[in-house]
Scaffold this motif. Structure first.
Motif, PDB file in Angstrom:
ATOM      1  N   ALA A  96       0.757  -1.107   0.110  1.00 51.53           N
ATOM      2  CA  ALA A  96       0.141  -0.105  -0.099  1.00 51.53           C
ATOM      3  C   ALA A  96       0.776   1.142   0.038  1.00 51.53           C
ATOM      4  O   ALA A  96       0.524   2.453  -0.554  1.00 51.53           O
ATOM      5  CB  ALA A  96      -0.797  -0.124   1.215  1.00 51.53           C
ATOM      6  N   LEU A 155      -5.449   3.980  -1.188  1.00 50.38           N
ATOM      7  CA  LEU A 155      -6.089   2.985  -0.845  1.00 50.38           C
ATOM      8  C   LEU A 155      -7.344   2.337  -1.772  1.00 50.38           C
ATOM      9  O   LEU A 155      -7.764   1.302  -1.870  1.00 50.38           O
ATOM     10  CB  LEU A 155      -6.759   2.861   0.705  1.00 50.38           C
ATOM     11  N   ARG A 156      -7.989   3.468  -2.172  1.00 46.31           N
ATOM     12  CA  ARG A 156      -9.229   3.459  -3.079  1.00 46.31           C
ATOM     13  C   ARG A 156      -8.618   2.828  -4.414  1.00 46.31           C
ATOM     14  O   ARG A 156      -9.148   1.822  -4.787  1.00 46.31           O
ATOM     15  CB  ARG A 156      -9.865   4.679  -3.405  1.00 46.31           C
ATOM     16  N   ALA A 167      -6.238  -1.331  -3.451  1.00 46.86           N
ATOM     17  CA  ALA A 167      -6.565  -1.758  -1.920  1.00 46.86           C
ATOM     18  C   ALA A 167      -5.525  -2.999  -1.674  1.00 46.86           C
ATOM     19  O   ALA A 167      -5.083  -3.701  -2.606  1.00 46.86           O
ATOM     20  CB  ALA A 167      -7.878  -2.506  -1.926  1.00 46.86           C
ATOM     21  N   PRO A 216      -7.370  -6.853  -2.888  1.00 42.87           N
ATOM     22  CA  PRO A 216      -8.529  -6.353  -3.834  1.00 42.87           C
ATOM     23  C   PRO A 216      -9.619  -7.305  -3.894  1.00 42.87           C
ATOM     24  O   PRO A 216     -10.482  -7.093  -4.333  1.00 42.87           O
ATOM     25  CB  PRO A 216      -7.631  -6.400  -5.116  1.00 42.87           C
ATOM     26  N   TYR A 253     -11.479  -4.218  -6.009  1.00 42.68           N
ATOM     27  CA  TYR A 253     -10.871  -3.337  -7.061  1.00 42.68           C
ATOM     28  C   TYR A 253     -12.031  -2.666  -8.010  1.00 42.68           C
ATOM     29  O   TYR A 253     -11.837  -1.495  -8.391  1.00 42.68           O
ATOM     30  CB  TYR A 253      -9.850  -4.494  -7.871  1.00 42.68           C
ATOM     31  N   MET A 265     -14.508  -0.250  -5.622  1.00 39.00           N
ATOM     32  CA  MET A 265     -13.802   1.157  -5.334  1.00 39.00           C
ATOM     33  C   MET A 265     -13.421   1.811  -6.973  1.00 39.00           C
ATOM     34  O   MET A 265     -12.879   3.033  -6.751  1.00 39.00           O
ATOM     35  CB  MET A 265     -12.750   0.994  -4.533  1.00 39.00           C
ATOM     36  N   TYR A 271     -16.422   2.165  -0.480  1.00 36.82           N
ATOM     37  CA  TYR A 271     -14.922   2.411  -0.220  1.00 36.82           C
ATOM     38  C   TYR A 271     -14.933   1.437   1.125  1.00 36.82           C
ATOM     39  O   TYR A 271     -15.134   1.608   2.465  1.00 36.82           O
ATOM     40  CB  TYR A 271     -14.943   3.917   0.204  1.00 36.82           C
ATOM     41  N   PRO A 331     -11.569  -0.393   1.653  1.00 34.39           N
ATOM     42  CA  PRO A 331     -10.308  -0.836   1.434  1.00 34.39           C
ATOM     43  C   PRO A 331      -9.726  -2.107   2.572  1.00 34.39           C
ATOM     44  O   PRO A 331      -8.713  -2.814   2.362  1.00 34.39           O
ATOM     45  CB  PRO A 331      -9.114   0.137   1.606  1.00 34.39           C
TER      46      PRO A 331
END
Length: 540
Positions: free
Chosen positions: A336, A387-388, A391, A394, A422, A425, A465, A467
């Motif tokens: 991340a 993070l959006r 992730a 994912p 994935y 988001m 949202y 994550p």
């Protein structure tokens, strides 16, 4: 800190051999898969049942199902299929099938309205070769043991007070990272930033978990990092077991034996560290450290000795929890961090805005600290946007505990469900310019000020949202991951500019595997701006 040696570039001959090996592997896999599927077809004698309204899905081929439609990056492949067949669909690979969810509407209904139906996680092929089977927390069935461990995480092991006790450890490890980067800057040498971030996050987690770090050769934490990496490298290969059905137990490719060997090595190492902790306790007269700061192992050992505890945890349970912590923590946090820093480097206007905010709030005479984070809304927006788009995990897996109807579709008991974070988001119905890096989407303005949008948080209560997942099975380590990420990003932006080796922009291609890491390393020349080695002053 010991520097990681660069990996040698494979020759064309080596690459050719690898390609032939891979073709042989998948050819054998397909053959075994076909035999397994045929056996299942002729051995099963299902009872007659009412017509089931399954979610839609793409046309499947005999035996292999939808295997031919899935690429190396599973989350992207599923996103593409969802754009054609809908936000809830059923896919199959030989003898295995799953329901895939790709938008917030279905995610909300399943993870909120019917949360208790989808509160457990499925087991995969690797469980047959896991020496900690029965002691897992992450994939444990929803029940007494899982609830006890989750409560323990939230109230003690990964609680805010416990995390705050190690603020000096996080600062120390980040400072060591900064020192490495300053030395590289002084020598005008390039550095693999991703590798250094991996070492840093591993040191933080090992220090908090067992009071050990990999600062020197032959260190316990360095060995843990190697073992965790090798186990994670095996994880994608066990997906083959999902295609082989009952034949997966035969371990035809030897991955089960290798996994057992790696876990046994970790078990021996963890046992030695546990003995050291117990010896330290005996030397202190049987007390709990004489007021010293307790790490996670101290807390777990203390609870294992508590005869009044709701659940009696064993040494096996403790070692299993720590292994899961290292696997979930080191890899996901460092990945991340890499993605967010890569996005920042590729978006210099965002980088400048963030640095300006840090300079305004923190000033030019000291480093940013964890206590500054609440006063840095643009930093928080940058982290959220990273993070959006990227992730840490994912794909989130769940299992239906009973039959359930979702928007007219029947989800049968024991069905596996994949929530494609994935796709969720990056859904254009939920996000404007969904594939672009725009931190401002998490801010609202009032005059010249920016305010943080509190209703969009990392805990998964906004189902477009999430994550770190959502609900009871949301990641218990999200607070620690978020804390490390905010401080690391802020420190590196405050201290350095970057020159990309061999180009003007970093390659943002996604890599294969379950952690959704970057396909290409972040190799850059750090340019020191805030020089800690020169009385912590800003350089011009």
């Amino acid at each position: 800190m010991e520097q990681t040696q660069p990996t040698a570039t494979p020759s064309k001959k080596d690459m050719a051999v690898t390609t032939i090996t891979d073709l042989h592997f998948y050819g054998v896999a397909l053959l075994v898969c076909s035999i397994s599927a045929l056996l299942l077809r002729y051995l099963r004698h299902p009872k007659a049942k009412a017509v089931v309204n399954h979610p839609p899905g793409p046309p499947a081929l005999p035996i292999i199902g939808h295997l031919h439609l899935l690429g190396a990056i599973l989350s992207k492949s599923l996103q593409g299929l969802a754009s054609r067949y809908g936000p809830i669909m059923k896919i199959s690979i030989a003898s295995s099938s799953a329901i895939v969810v790709s938008n917030e509407i279905f995610a909300r209904e399943m993870l909120k309205t019917h949360e208790m139906v989808f509160v457990s996680r499925p087991h995969f092929g690797a469980s047959d070769f896991n020496i900690y089977q029965g002691s897992e927390f992450v994939n444990a069935e929803y029940g007494t043991y899982w609830r006890f461990m989750k409560k323990l995480c939230m109230t003690e092991l990964l609680s805010a007070p416990q995390i705050n006790k190690f603020v000096d450890i996080r600062r120390q490890e980040i400072m060591k990272l900064v020192e490495i980067l300053v030395n590289s800057s002084t020598k005008s040498s390039a550095i693999d930033l991703g590798e250094e971030l991996m070492v840093m996050t591993n040191n933080v987690i090992c220090s908090m978990a067992m009071s050990t770090r990999c600062s020197s050769s032959a260190d316990q934490s360095k060995e843990i990092r190697r073992l965790v990496k090798d186990v994670l490298d095996l994880a994608p290969k066990f997906s083959l077991g999902e295609m082989l059905g009952p034949l997966a137990k035969l371990d035809l490719f030897g991955y089960g034996k290798k996994l057992k060997g790696l876990l046994t090595q970790f078990d021996d190492l963890a046992e030695g560290i546990m003995v050291e902790h117990e010896e330290k306790r005996r030397q202190s007269g049987g007390g709990e450290g004489g007021g010293e700061r307790k790490d996670m192992m101290d807390i777990l050992l203390e609870i294992s000795r508590d005869e009044s505890a709701e659940v009696k945890i064993t040494r096996k349970d403790i070692k299993s929890f720590l292994m899961e912590l290292f696997m979930a923590g080191t890899e996901t946090v460092s990945v991340a961090l890499q993605w967010t820093l890569a996005e920042l480097i590729n978006h210099p206007e965002v980088y400048k805005k963030l640095r300006d905010e840090i300079t305004t709030v923190v000033g030019s005479n000291r480093l940013v600290e964890e206590s500054d984070i609440p006063n840095l809304p643009y930093l928080q927006a940058v982290v959220k946007e990273g993070l959006r788009l990227h992730a840490p995990a994912p794909l989130v897996f769940r299992k239906a505990m009973e039959d359930c109807t979702i928007n007219g579709y029947d989800i049968l008991e024991n069905s596996r469900v994949i929530f494609n974070l994935y796709a969720i988001m990056r859904d254009p119905n939920s996000w404007e310019k969904p594939t672009e890096f725009v931190p401002e989407r998490f801010l609202t303005s009032s005059g010249t000020e920016k305010y943080y949008l509190n209703q969009v948080d990392i805990k998964g209560r906004s189902f477009n949202y999430m994550p770190f997942g959502s609900g009871r099975r949301g990641c218990p380590g999200s607070l620690l991951a978020s804390t490390v990420k905010h401080l690391t990003v802020a420190t590196l932006v405050q201290c350095f500019d970057w020159k990309i080796k061999g180009g003007e922009k970093l390659n943002m291609e996604e890599g294969a595997g379950l952690s959704a890491g970057m396909e290409h390393s972040i190799v850059c020349y750090p340019i020191t701006r805030f020089n800690l080695l020169e009385n912590s002053t800003l350089t011009e």
